[in-house]
Design an enzyme around this catalytic site. Structure first.
Site, PDB file in Angstrom:
ATOM      1  N   CYS A 120       0.622  -1.089   0.049  1.00  0.00           N
ATOM      2  CA  CYS A 120       0.092  -0.064   0.054  1.00  0.00           C
ATOM      3  C   CYS A 120       0.932   1.347  -0.145  1.00  0.00           C
ATOM      4  CB  CYS A 120      -0.775  -0.060   1.198  1.00  0.00           C
ATOM      5  SG  CYS A 120      -2.155  -1.481   1.047  1.00  0.00           S
TER       6      CYS A 120
ATOM      7  N   HIS B 160      -3.213   7.147   2.845  1.00  0.00           N
ATOM      8  CA  HIS B 160      -3.686   5.943   2.332  1.00  0.00           C
ATOM      9  C   HIS B 160      -5.069   5.515   2.745  1.00  0.00           C
ATOM     10  CE1 HIS B 160      -3.962   1.759   1.013  1.00  0.00           C
ATOM     11  NE2 HIS B 160      -3.918   1.350   2.369  1.00  0.00           N
TER      12      HIS B 160
ATOM     13  N   ASN C 111     -10.481  -0.262   0.073  1.00  0.00           N
ATOM     14  CA  ASN C 111      -8.855  -0.027   0.044  1.00  0.00           C
ATOM     15  C   ASN C 111      -8.179  -0.634  -1.210  1.00  0.00           C
ATOM     16  OD1 ASN C 111      -6.094  -0.175   0.492  1.00  0.00           O
ATOM     17  ND2 ASN C 111      -6.470  -1.395   2.581  1.00  0.00           N
TER      18      ASN C 111
HETATM   19  N1  COA Z   1     -18.243  -9.102   9.018  1.00  0.00           N
HETATM   20  C1  COA Z   1     -18.562  -9.331  10.405  1.00  0.00           C
HETATM   21  N2  COA Z   1     -17.602  -9.474  11.370  1.00  0.00           N
HETATM   22  C2  COA Z   1     -16.213  -9.550  10.960  1.00  0.00           C
HETATM   23  C3  COA Z   1     -15.712  -9.483   9.659  1.00  0.00           C
HETATM   24  C4  COA Z   1     -16.765  -8.957   8.891  1.00  0.00           C
HETATM   25  N3  COA Z   1     -16.496  -8.713   7.351  1.00  0.00           N
HETATM   26  N4  COA Z   1     -14.635  -9.270   9.789  1.00  0.00           N
HETATM   27  C5  COA Z   1     -14.280  -9.750  10.900  1.00  0.00           C
HETATM   28  N5  COA Z   1     -15.048  -9.646  11.680  1.00  0.00           N
HETATM   29  C6  COA Z   1     -15.320 -10.128  13.145  1.00  0.00           C
HETATM   30  C7  COA Z   1     -14.022 -10.612  13.690  1.00  0.00           C
HETATM   31  O1  COA Z   1     -14.142 -12.223  13.465  1.00  0.00           O
HETATM   32  C8  COA Z   1     -14.083 -10.387  15.269  1.00  0.00           C
HETATM   33  O2  COA Z   1     -15.048 -11.277  15.900  1.00  0.00           O
HETATM   34  P1  COA Z   1     -14.691 -12.099  17.270  1.00  0.00           P
HETATM   35  O3  COA Z   1     -14.579 -10.955  17.928  1.00  0.00           O
HETATM   36  O4  COA Z   1     -15.913 -13.019  17.619  1.00  0.00           O
HETATM   37  O5  COA Z   1     -13.306 -12.668  17.040  1.00  0.00           O
HETATM   38  C9  COA Z   1     -14.805  -8.998  15.254  1.00  0.00           C
HETATM   39  O6  COA Z   1     -15.339  -8.813  13.775  1.00  0.00           O
HETATM   40  C10 COA Z   1     -13.922  -8.046  15.492  1.00  0.00           C
HETATM   41  O7  COA Z   1     -12.758  -8.032  14.879  1.00  0.00           O
HETATM   42  P2  COA Z   1     -11.530  -7.327  14.815  1.00  0.00           P
HETATM   43  O8  COA Z   1     -10.519  -7.396  13.984  1.00  0.00           O
HETATM   44  O9  COA Z   1     -11.356  -6.852  16.075  1.00  0.00           O
HETATM   45  O10 COA Z   1     -12.460  -5.915  14.193  1.00  0.00           O
HETATM   46  P3  COA Z   1     -11.789  -4.189  14.229  1.00  0.00           P
HETATM   47  O11 COA Z   1     -12.345  -3.421  14.809  1.00  0.00           O
HETATM   48  O12 COA Z   1     -10.244  -4.143  14.569  1.00  0.00           O
HETATM   49  O13 COA Z   1     -11.904  -4.135  12.426  1.00  0.00           O
HETATM   50  C11 COA Z   1     -10.531  -4.062  10.505  1.00  0.00           C
HETATM   51  C12 COA Z   1     -11.052  -5.019  11.634  1.00  0.00           C
HETATM   52  C13 COA Z   1      -9.882  -5.335   9.522  1.00  0.00           C
HETATM   53  C14 COA Z   1     -11.592  -3.644   9.646  1.00  0.00           C
HETATM   54  C15 COA Z   1      -9.655  -3.395  11.021  1.00  0.00           C
HETATM   55  O14 COA Z   1      -8.757  -4.121  12.073  1.00  0.00           O
HETATM   56  C16 COA Z   1      -8.608  -2.644  10.029  1.00  0.00           C
HETATM   57  O15 COA Z   1      -9.023  -1.979   9.179  1.00  0.00           O
HETATM   58  N6  COA Z   1      -7.369  -3.026  10.038  1.00  0.00           N
HETATM   59  C17 COA Z   1      -6.521  -2.177   8.873  1.00  0.00           C
HETATM   60  C18 COA Z   1      -6.949  -2.820   7.735  1.00  0.00           C
HETATM   61  C19 COA Z   1      -6.466  -2.376   6.265  1.00  0.00           C
HETATM   62  O16 COA Z   1      -6.986  -2.090   5.465  1.00  0.00           O
HETATM   63  N7  COA Z   1      -4.797  -2.367   6.226  1.00  0.00           N
HETATM   64  C20 COA Z   1      -4.294  -2.325   4.952  1.00  0.00           C
HETATM   65  C21 COA Z   1      -3.091  -2.069   4.944  1.00  0.00           C
HETATM   66  S1  COA Z   1      -2.831  -0.486   5.658  1.00  0.00           S
END
Ligand code: COA
Length: 332
Positions: A112, A254, A284
């Site tokens: 990215c 980003h 993204n």
């Molecule tokens: N729909 C519903 N639930 C989902 C899901 C989806 N698409 N994806 C994950 N979950 C669930 C997980 O399984 C987890 O469940 P659990 O608590 O029972 O284990 C719960 O949602 C929370 O997951 P978590 O990873 O803590 O959520 P979060 O608030 O951190 O959000 C992301 C997840 C991926 C959106 C976030 O961490 C993020 O954006 N990270 C960076 C992403 C990125 O784009 N990086 C690119 C390079 S910079």
């Protein structure tokens, strides 16, 4: 005044198929509400099977070349995580599709942050007098890399391409790019990765799991690292330019997650209204994210000639990068 790279055109391309959160909720265990509240994304574009990254890139690049009023460049640089093939690089294919002749062409791989690395590479070529004009493209087809049943990643990523044309110019001109800050931390490589298909773990290796050939990401840790590294990198570039965050007219970060962008504006002390964001519409798009956000800001008339624009990105590697530019007067 010293020689530097000057941004002279921008272009973008999104494949026509739109996948909404409702569409994904019909296929995966997810919901529009979860996706919107956790990521700020409401839709993303998907390339049709058979459409390669070079096809998206060539469309965005054609638009940028038209905007620049140019029909040739000295160098083509493509930033991508999803090249057409593992070998050769995709940039020569794009140059051929654009009919640019035997120009220099290569790929830059920094996930990215790739577009920032591409801009820095192009800038270096121009400053060293190795090129007068460089086409820098960020293009991705993450649909080919994310397993369709992987709800964590399938909701985040979209396909698309953005491009800019740089020419040689002088510091102080509108469009002048720099300084740059680039960095990496390879100890974090497992946080964003495709494990198989390279020299370390062959795609066909016995015991290689099918999922290893697909993209994986530790979302929570990536979130924390993204805010921290983009914040530090952006501050370093402002320090190098002897500028304060309150002098920045537009932050173009980003587009990984609307919550990451909000934490970034908070930590930099830049009001959220001065952050350009198109993540709700495109998701993204990895290396295409910054040039697509620039194209969005230009098309929507947000970016005005003379505006000070701060670009910052974070990605797999881990890698990060930032730069500054004054927005030029561009054709639309
Ligand atoms: N729909 C519903 N639930 C989902 C899901 C989806 N698409 N994806 C994950 N979950 C669930 C997980 O399984 C987890 O469940 P659990 O608590 O029972 O284990 C719960 O949602 C929370 O997951 P978590 O990873 O803590 O959520 P979060 O608030 O951190 O959000 C992301 C997840 C991926 C959106 C976030 O961490 C993020 O954006 N990270 C960076 C992403 C990125 O784009 N990086 C690119 C390079 S910079």
């Amino acid at each position: 005044m010293t020689r530097c790279a000057v941004l002279t055109a921008v272009g973008g391309y999104l494949p026509p198929t739109v996948v909404t959160n409702e569409d994904l909720a019909g296929q995966l265990d997810t919901s529009d509400e979860w996706i919107r509240t956790r990521t700020g994304i409401s839709r993303r574009h998907r390339a049709a099977p058979g459409t390669a990254t070079s096809d998206l890139a060539a469309e965005a690049a054609s638009q940028a070349m038209r905007c620049a009023g140019m029909d040739s460049v000295d160098v083509v640089i493509l930033a991508t995580t999803t090249p057409d093939r593992p070998c050769p690089a995709t940039a020569p294919t794009i140059a051929a599709k654009l009919g640019l002749g035997p120009v220099a062409a290569c790929d830059v791989s920094a996930v990215c942050s790739g577009f920032l690395y591409g801009l820095a590479t192009a800038s270096g070529l121009i400053v060293a007098d190795l090129a007068e004009t460089v086409l820098v493209i960020g293009a991705e087809t993450y649909s080919s890399l994310v397993h369709p049943d992987d709800r964590s990643n399938a909701v985040l990523f979209g396909d698309g391409a953005g491009a800019v044309v740089l020419r040689s110019g002088e510091t102080g001109e509108l469009g002048a790019l720099g300084p740059f800050d680039l960095g990496s931390d390879g100890s974090g490589r497992d946080l964003i990765t495709v494990r198989a298909g390279g020299s370390e773990q062959w795609a066909e290796e016995p015991g290689s799991r099918m999922r290893d050939a697909y993209f994986s990401m530790s979302g929570r840790e990536v979130f924390r690292n993204a805010v921290q590294h983009m914040n530090r990198s952006a501050r370093r570039v402002l320090d190098k330019a002897d500028l304060d965050a309150d002098q920045v007219d537009w932050l173009v970060g980003h587009q990984a997650n609307a919550r990451i962008l909000r934490s970034l504006t908070d930590s930099l002390g830049i009001p959220e209204e001065r952050s350009i964001s198109n993540i709700d519409l495109v998701g993204n798009t990895a290396a295409a994210s910054i040039p697509l956000a620039l194209e969005h800001g230009h098309r929507e008339g947000l970016l005005k000639p003379g505006d000070l624009v701060l670009l910052t990105a974070f990605g797999g590697g881990l890698t990060w990068g930032s730069t500054l530019l004054t927005w030029p007067a561009l054709a639309r």
